[in-house]
Design a protein around this motif. Structure first.
Motif, PDB file in Angstrom:
ATOM      1  N   ARG A 154     -54.027 -86.719 -87.204  1.00 10.43           N
ATOM      2  CA  ARG A 154     -52.838 -85.686 -87.580  1.00 10.43           C
ATOM      3  C   ARG A 154     -52.917 -84.309 -87.174  1.00 10.43           C
ATOM      4  NH1 ARG A 154     -52.873 -87.666 -93.157  1.00 10.43           N
ATOM      5  NH2 ARG A 154     -54.300 -86.091 -93.672  1.00 10.43           N
ATOM      6  N   ASP A 174     -46.921 -84.693 -91.928  1.00 10.38           N
ATOM      7  CA  ASP A 174     -47.563 -86.296 -92.160  1.00 10.38           C
ATOM      8  C   ASP A 174     -46.633 -86.828 -93.558  1.00 10.38           C
ATOM      9  OD1 ASP A 174     -48.825 -88.675 -91.636  1.00 10.38           O
ATOM     10  OD2 ASP A 174     -49.808 -88.187 -93.591  1.00 10.38           O
ATOM     11  N   LYS A 175     -46.495 -85.936 -94.507  1.00  6.25           N
ATOM     12  CA  LYS A 175     -45.818 -86.096 -95.845  1.00  6.25           C
ATOM     13  C   LYS A 175     -44.356 -86.555 -95.522  1.00  6.25           C
ATOM     14  CE  LYS A 175     -48.360 -83.540 -98.967  1.00  6.25           C
ATOM     15  NZ  LYS A 175     -48.383 -82.332 -99.910  1.00  6.25           N
ATOM     16  N   ARG A 185     -50.502 -81.864 -92.640  1.00 10.46           N
ATOM     17  CA  ARG A 185     -50.424 -82.384 -93.849  1.00 10.46           C
ATOM     18  C   ARG A 185     -48.804 -82.504 -94.200  1.00 10.46           C
ATOM     19  NH1 ARG A 185     -53.477 -79.400 -97.558  1.00 10.46           N
ATOM     20  NH2 ARG A 185     -54.945 -78.832 -95.955  1.00 10.46           N
ATOM     21  N   GLN A 186     -48.084 -81.207 -93.917  1.00  6.09           N
ATOM     22  CA  GLN A 186     -46.642 -81.288 -94.383  1.00  6.09           C
ATOM     23  C   GLN A 186     -45.960 -82.286 -93.469  1.00  6.09           C
ATOM     24  OE1 GLN A 186     -45.601 -79.798 -96.705  1.00  6.09           O
ATOM     25  NE2 GLN A 186     -47.613 -79.047 -97.542  1.00  6.09           N
ATOM     26  N   LYS A 241     -56.682 -87.857 -90.675  1.00  9.34           N
ATOM     27  CA  LYS A 241     -56.667 -86.441 -90.804  1.00  9.34           C
ATOM     28  C   LYS A 241     -56.941 -85.901 -89.506  1.00  9.34           C
ATOM     29  CE  LYS A 241     -58.757 -85.693 -95.401  1.00  9.34           C
ATOM     30  NZ  LYS A 241     -59.956 -85.268 -96.239  1.00  9.34           N
ATOM     31  N   SER A 293     -53.759 -77.185 -89.886  1.00 10.48           N
ATOM     32  CA  SER A 293     -54.353 -78.252 -90.842  1.00 10.48           C
ATOM     33  C   SER A 293     -53.025 -78.436 -91.863  1.00 10.48           C
ATOM     34  CB  SER A 293     -55.609 -77.798 -91.733  1.00 10.48           C
ATOM     35  OG  SER A 293     -56.634 -77.910 -90.673  1.00 10.48           O
ATOM     36  N   ARG A 315     -60.946 -78.264 -89.900  1.00 14.27           N
ATOM     37  CA  ARG A 315     -59.880 -77.632 -90.342  1.00 14.27           C
ATOM     38  C   ARG A 315     -59.575 -76.420 -89.416  1.00 14.27           C
ATOM     39  NH1 ARG A 315     -62.333 -75.613 -95.245  1.00 14.27           N
ATOM     40  NH2 ARG A 315     -63.644 -77.575 -95.714  1.00 14.27           N
TER      41      ARG A 315
END
Length: 135
Positions: A54, A125-126, A122-123, A51, A118, A113
């Motif tokens: 990223r 990384d996906k 995440r997006q 986390k 944040s 955060r």
């Protein structure tokens, strides 16, 4: 009760997260952590490490893109040159302040955060994980 591994040094692991949040320089160990991600290790520290990595990579990349665009715009335009350089200064100062704020929150053991970033981290990384599994 939580399962605590007596062989794991939590203070050393916590210190490693500080290195990820160092402005500009923390980008490289963060990127390496994301590149060398190990699917078999599911420890809570590994999750926290990913986390923070990223978020660090997303912040540094956003800053670098903004810095380059504003610098290029300042070179290309005579009229807007000073204004774009001032914006560039604000962007760089903001990046360093956000990094310092995240370090303080990490020291206080609060969640790390940053609104917008944040979710973006995440997006991205996906997307990268999906691309990696396709190949």
């Amino acid at each position: 009760m939580k399962n605590v591994d007596p062989t794991e040094n939590y203070d050393l692991n916590h210190l490693q997260l500080f290195f990820y949040l160092i402005p500009v320089l923390g980008f490289f160990p963060s990127l390496w952590t994301l590149y060398q991600r190990d699917k078999s290790a599911n420890s809570s520290f590994k999750t926290e490490q990913l986390k923070v990595s990223r978020l660090s990579v997303t912040l540094a990349s956003s800053w670098l893109i903004g810095y380059l665009l504003l610098g290029t715009g300042a070179e290309a335009s005579e009229y807007l040159s000073l204004r774009l350089l001032i914006l560039n200064t604000f962007l760089t100062s903001g990046y360093f302040l956000v990094s310092m704020m995240l370090m303080i929150r990490l020291y206080q053991r609060k969640p790390l955060r940053v609104p917008g970033f944040s979710l973006l981290a995440r997006q991205v990384d996906k997307y990268l994980v999906e691309e990696k599994t396709k190949n």
